[in-house]
Design a protein around this motif. Structure first.
Motif, PDB file in Angstrom:
ATOM      1  N   GLU A 273      -2.435  10.353   4.668  1.00 19.29           N
ATOM      2  CA  GLU A 273      -1.473  11.010   5.575  1.00 19.29           C
ATOM      3  C   GLU A 273      -0.017  10.904   5.121  1.00 19.29           C
ATOM      4  OE1 GLU A 273      -2.047   9.890   9.712  1.00 19.29           O
ATOM      5  OE2 GLU A 273      -4.147   9.453   9.308  1.00 19.29           O
ATOM      6  N   VAL A 274       0.296   9.886   4.314  1.00 17.06           N
ATOM      7  CA  VAL A 274       1.695   9.637   3.971  1.00 17.06           C
ATOM      8  C   VAL A 274       1.968   9.861   2.480  1.00 17.06           C
ATOM      9  CG1 VAL A 274       3.577   7.935   4.047  1.00 17.06           C
ATOM     10  CG2 VAL A 274       1.858   7.971   5.855  1.00 17.06           C
ATOM     11  N   HIS A 275       0.983   9.531   1.640  1.00 21.03           N
ATOM     12  CA  HIS A 275       1.126   9.692   0.190  1.00 21.03           C
ATOM     13  C   HIS A 275       2.388   9.014  -0.335  1.00 21.03           C
ATOM     14  CE1 HIS A 275      -1.856  12.790   0.945  1.00 21.03           C
ATOM     15  NE2 HIS A 275      -1.033  13.305   1.818  1.00 21.03           N
ATOM     16  N   PRO A 276       2.515   7.722  -0.107  1.00 17.28           N
ATOM     17  CA  PRO A 276       3.747   7.058  -0.573  1.00 17.28           C
ATOM     18  C   PRO A 276       3.826   7.031  -2.094  1.00 17.28           C
ATOM     19  CG  PRO A 276       2.162   5.429   0.200  1.00 17.28           C
ATOM     20  CD  PRO A 276       1.584   6.769   0.528  1.00 17.28           C
ATOM     21  N   PHE A 277       5.036   7.176  -2.576  1.00 17.74           N
ATOM     22  CA  PHE A 277       5.315   7.073  -4.006  1.00 17.74           C
ATOM     23  C   PHE A 277       5.162   5.617  -4.436  1.00 17.74           C
ATOM     24  CE2 PHE A 277       7.331   7.780  -7.947  1.00 17.74           C
ATOM     25  CZ  PHE A 277       8.479   7.009  -8.095  1.00 17.74           C
ATOM     26  N   GLU A 278       5.536   4.711  -3.545  1.00 18.51           N
ATOM     27  CA  GLU A 278       5.481   3.288  -3.879  1.00 18.51           C
ATOM     28  C   GLU A 278       5.509   2.457  -2.589  1.00 18.51           C
ATOM     29  OE1 GLU A 278       7.623   0.976  -7.452  1.00 18.51           O
ATOM     30  OE2 GLU A 278       9.021   1.448  -5.842  1.00 18.51           O
ATOM     31  N   MET A 279       4.788   1.341  -2.605  1.00 20.50           N
ATOM     32  CA  MET A 279       4.868   0.371  -1.505  1.00 20.50           C
ATOM     33  C   MET A 279       5.612  -0.844  -2.042  1.00 20.50           C
ATOM     34  SD  MET A 279       3.067   1.737   1.006  1.00 20.50           S
ATOM     35  CE  MET A 279       2.754   0.367   2.111  1.00 20.50           C
ATOM     36  N   GLU A 280       6.677  -1.247  -1.355  1.00 18.26           N
ATOM     37  CA  GLU A 280       7.400  -2.456  -1.746  1.00 18.26           C
ATOM     38  C   GLU A 280       6.994  -3.559  -0.773  1.00 18.26           C
ATOM     39  OE1 GLU A 280      11.400  -0.334  -3.619  1.00 18.26           O
ATOM     40  OE2 GLU A 280      11.586  -1.555  -1.829  1.00 18.26           O
ATOM     41  N   ILE A 281       6.486  -4.654  -1.314  1.00 20.86           N
ATOM     42  CA  ILE A 281       5.918  -5.703  -0.457  1.00 20.86           C
ATOM     43  C   ILE A 281       6.559  -7.040  -0.805  1.00 20.86           C
ATOM     44  CG2 ILE A 281       3.791  -6.920   0.160  1.00 20.86           C
ATOM     45  CD1 ILE A 281       2.285  -4.307  -0.401  1.00 20.86           C
ATOM     46  N   SER A 282       7.009  -7.747   0.220  1.00 23.00           N
ATOM     47  CA  SER A 282       7.696  -9.031   0.023  1.00 23.00           C
ATOM     48  C   SER A 282       6.686 -10.145  -0.189  1.00 23.00           C
ATOM     49  CB  SER A 282       8.537  -9.364   1.254  1.00 23.00           C
ATOM     50  OG  SER A 282       9.435  -8.325   1.534  1.00 23.00           O
ATOM     51  N   LEU A 283       6.764 -10.815  -1.327  1.00 22.49           N
ATOM     52  CA  LEU A 283       5.879 -11.935  -1.662  1.00 22.49           C
ATOM     53  C   LEU A 283       6.745 -13.165  -1.887  1.00 22.49           C
ATOM     54  CD1 LEU A 283       3.070 -13.053  -2.575  1.00 22.49           C
ATOM     55  CD2 LEU A 283       3.700 -12.348  -4.896  1.00 22.49           C
ATOM     56  N   HIS A 284       6.420 -14.267  -1.208  1.00 22.73           N
ATOM     57  CA  HIS A 284       7.303 -15.432  -1.267  1.00 22.73           C
ATOM     58  C   HIS A 284       6.686 -16.639  -1.952  1.00 22.73           C
ATOM     59  CE1 HIS A 284      10.145 -13.292   1.138  1.00 22.73           C
ATOM     60  NE2 HIS A 284       9.256 -13.077   2.076  1.00 22.73           N
ATOM     61  N   GLY A 285       5.499 -16.488  -2.516  1.00 20.36           N
ATOM     62  CA  GLY A 285       4.894 -17.626  -3.213  1.00 20.36           C
ATOM     63  C   GLY A 285       3.562 -17.227  -3.799  1.00 20.36           C
ATOM     64  N   ALA A 286       3.035 -18.113  -4.641  1.00 16.76           N
ATOM     65  CA  ALA A 286       1.738 -17.847  -5.265  1.00 16.76           C
ATOM     66  C   ALA A 286       0.613 -18.518  -4.489  1.00 16.76           C
ATOM     67  CB  ALA A 286       1.733 -18.357  -6.709  1.00 16.76           C
ATOM     68  N   ARG A 287       0.975 -19.270  -3.471  1.00 16.38           N
ATOM     69  CA  ARG A 287      -0.030 -19.987  -2.665  1.00 16.38           C
ATOM     70  C   ARG A 287       0.259 -19.748  -1.187  1.00 16.38           C
ATOM     71  NH1 ARG A 287       2.076 -24.097  -6.204  1.00 16.38           N
ATOM     72  NH2 ARG A 287       0.755 -24.130  -8.036  1.00 16.38           N
ATOM     73  N   PRO A 288      -0.764 -19.833  -0.373  1.00 15.10           N
ATOM     74  CA  PRO A 288      -0.543 -19.608   1.065  1.00 15.10           C
ATOM     75  C   PRO A 288       0.533 -20.535   1.632  1.00 15.10           C
ATOM     76  CG  PRO A 288      -2.894 -19.660   0.592  1.00 15.10           C
ATOM     77  CD  PRO A 288      -2.199 -20.027  -0.683  1.00 15.10           C
TER      78      PRO A 288
END
Lengths: 93, 365
Positions: free
Chosen positions: B112-127
């Motif tokens: 429905e949206v066909h995004p060009f890109e999703m930007e996602i905030s990641l704050h670490g490599a572990r939970p």
């Protein structure tokens, strides 16, 4: 007779997912699949602008012929080639 | 220079914006300790108003639209808004924490949206690291599963990681995680104050000892910028794209020259068109003038100016003066220059160092 806005059967149409803008006669197109950015030249941009599904390929050739002072044969060849390229890049509906 | 770069350069020179960031809401399902948002309690734009704003932005010629927040997916009308953006032929980015993205949502975004890109905030490599910042249990695993769902559908993902004192020991693992998830990754070494000037988030920044290491060979394979780039102010007419290559809107419709510099230009609901204010606004004229002066004054007068990534918005928040060098910028520039000079010496001694003579791209391109 088609209602305004409904595509004409068989008329070429831009892919509905394409993001684009035409600025000073130049089209910049962003295709989400693969995240490609395409920039078209003046004639390509005008053809792209005309790909709203309301005009047949023949009508588009006629407009290009008029606006760019070229022969029908050259316009037809160039438009066909361009549409084939768009199709190959999945930029047409 | 290819055709796209030529357009960017032309738009830059003429201050014709090609991107906008729209904070759709300040509502968020995370409680990140260094969030810069400052809700004021005003009524956020409703669906009709957002769509009206989108139309004005599209009519103005902007191509790239980032839907942000808060958490934009928290808006109940998100898909209605995003579909309108799609109908207006924007190239859509969505800046999200991905907490709400499951298989069904990923499929809806694709169809429905066909995004060009999703930007996602990641704050670490572990939970435990990621969730120490988001303060939401389970948010790490949700993020990883969301990215997998998006990538299965061939949706491009850019993970964005501000380097903090909590995750600075995991940057190599974060890079490895991004590769495992087939996603791009951008590290940001700068933590900014809150939009109201509250400096508390700066306490979360990585320490100086780490920043020194970050710019050394130790992390060359982890950094995007393998070799520190120099500025070349012959080519750069302004320090960044604020009020030039893009602009930002908050959930109340206020327009700003960029997401960082919160000097209000106008409210989009109160103007007939963006074209009217873009050239005529005294605020924007001043902002562009300041941005053009900074390379020739602030940066020229600094011994590390040629390695400084300077943000006038951050300078304004931290010092009260958008032209004043601020501690973070100077510190990072010092280590970048040190590394550059070391590499230059190694090159002079015969070592092949790729990219040593490249210069800054303009901010926002």
């Amino acid at each position: 007779m088609t209602t305004m806005g409904e595509p004409t059967a068989g008329a070429p149409r831009r892919h509905p997912t394409a993001g684009f803008r035409i600025f000073e006669g130049q089209a910049t197109i962003v295709m989400p699949d693969g995240s490609y950015i395409h920039v078209l030249n003046e004639i390509g941009s005008r053809v792209w602008d005309l790909l709203d599904g309301q005009r047949s390929e023949k009508e588009i050739v006629g407009i290009i012929c008029e606006e760019f002072d070229t022969t029908p044969e050259i316009a037809a060849r160039d438009v066909r080639e361009f549409l084939s390229t768009l199709e190959a890049n999945r930029m047409l509906a | 220079m290819n055709a796209y770069q030529a357009i960017i350069a032309r738009n830059w020179k003429s201050a014709t914006p090609y991107s906008a960031l729209f904070e759709l809401t300040y509502i968020c399902n995370h409680a990140c300790s260094f969030c810069y948002n400052c809700p004021t309690g005003q009524k956020e734009l409703n669906t009709r108003q957002v769509c009206e704003a989108l139309k004005k932005i599209a009519d103005f010629g902007v191509l790239f639209l980032t839907l942000s927040g808060g958490e934009p997916l928290c808006r109940k009308d998100f898909f209605e808004i995003a579909q309108e953006a799609q109908r207006l032929h924007f190239a859509i980015r969505i800046y999200t924490n991905a907490f709400l993205i499951d298989e069904a949502m990923a499929e809806r975004l694709k169809q429905e949206v066909h995004p060009f890109e999703m930007e996602i905030s990641l704050h670490g490599a572990r939970p435990e690291t990621h969730e120490a910042l988001t303060r939401v249990p389970g948010s790490f695993n949700k993020l990883v599963e969301a990215v997998r769902a998006l990538r299965r559908r061939d949706i491009k993902v850019l993970l964005k990681t501000p380097i903090t004192r909590l995750n600075m020991g995991e940057v190599r693992e974060i890079r490895a995680l991004a590769e495992e998830l087939h996603s791009d990754l951008h590290f940001d070494a700068v933590i900014t104050p809150k939009d109201d000037g509250d400096q508390e988030p700066l306490q979360m920044g990585a320490d100086e000892a780490f920043m020194k290491r970050w710019w050394s060979d130790e992390f060359k394979d982890v950094r995007e910028e393998k070799v520190p780039l120099r500025r070349d102010d012959k080519d750069i007419s302004a320090v960044c794209g604020t009020g030039r290559s893009g602009f930002a809107l908050d959930p109340y419709g206020n327009i700003y020259p960029c997401v960082q510099w919160r000097r209000r230009v106008a409210n989009i609901m109160e103007i007939p068109s963006l074209a009217e204010i873009w050239r005529g606004s005294s605020v924007l004229k001043e902002i562009r003038r300041v941005a053009e002066e900074i390379p020739q004054t602030t940066l020229k007068n600094s011994e590390v100016g040629d390695f400084t990534a300077f943000c006038a918005g951050v300078a304004w928040l931290q010092t009260g003066d958008p032209t004043k060098m601020y501690p973070q910028a100077e510190l990072l520039a010092r280590y970048r220059k040190k590394t550059y000079l070391e590499l230059q010496a190694r090159a002079a001694a015969g070592e092949v160092i790729e990219g040593l003579d490249q210069t800054f791209e303009k901010c926002g391109e």
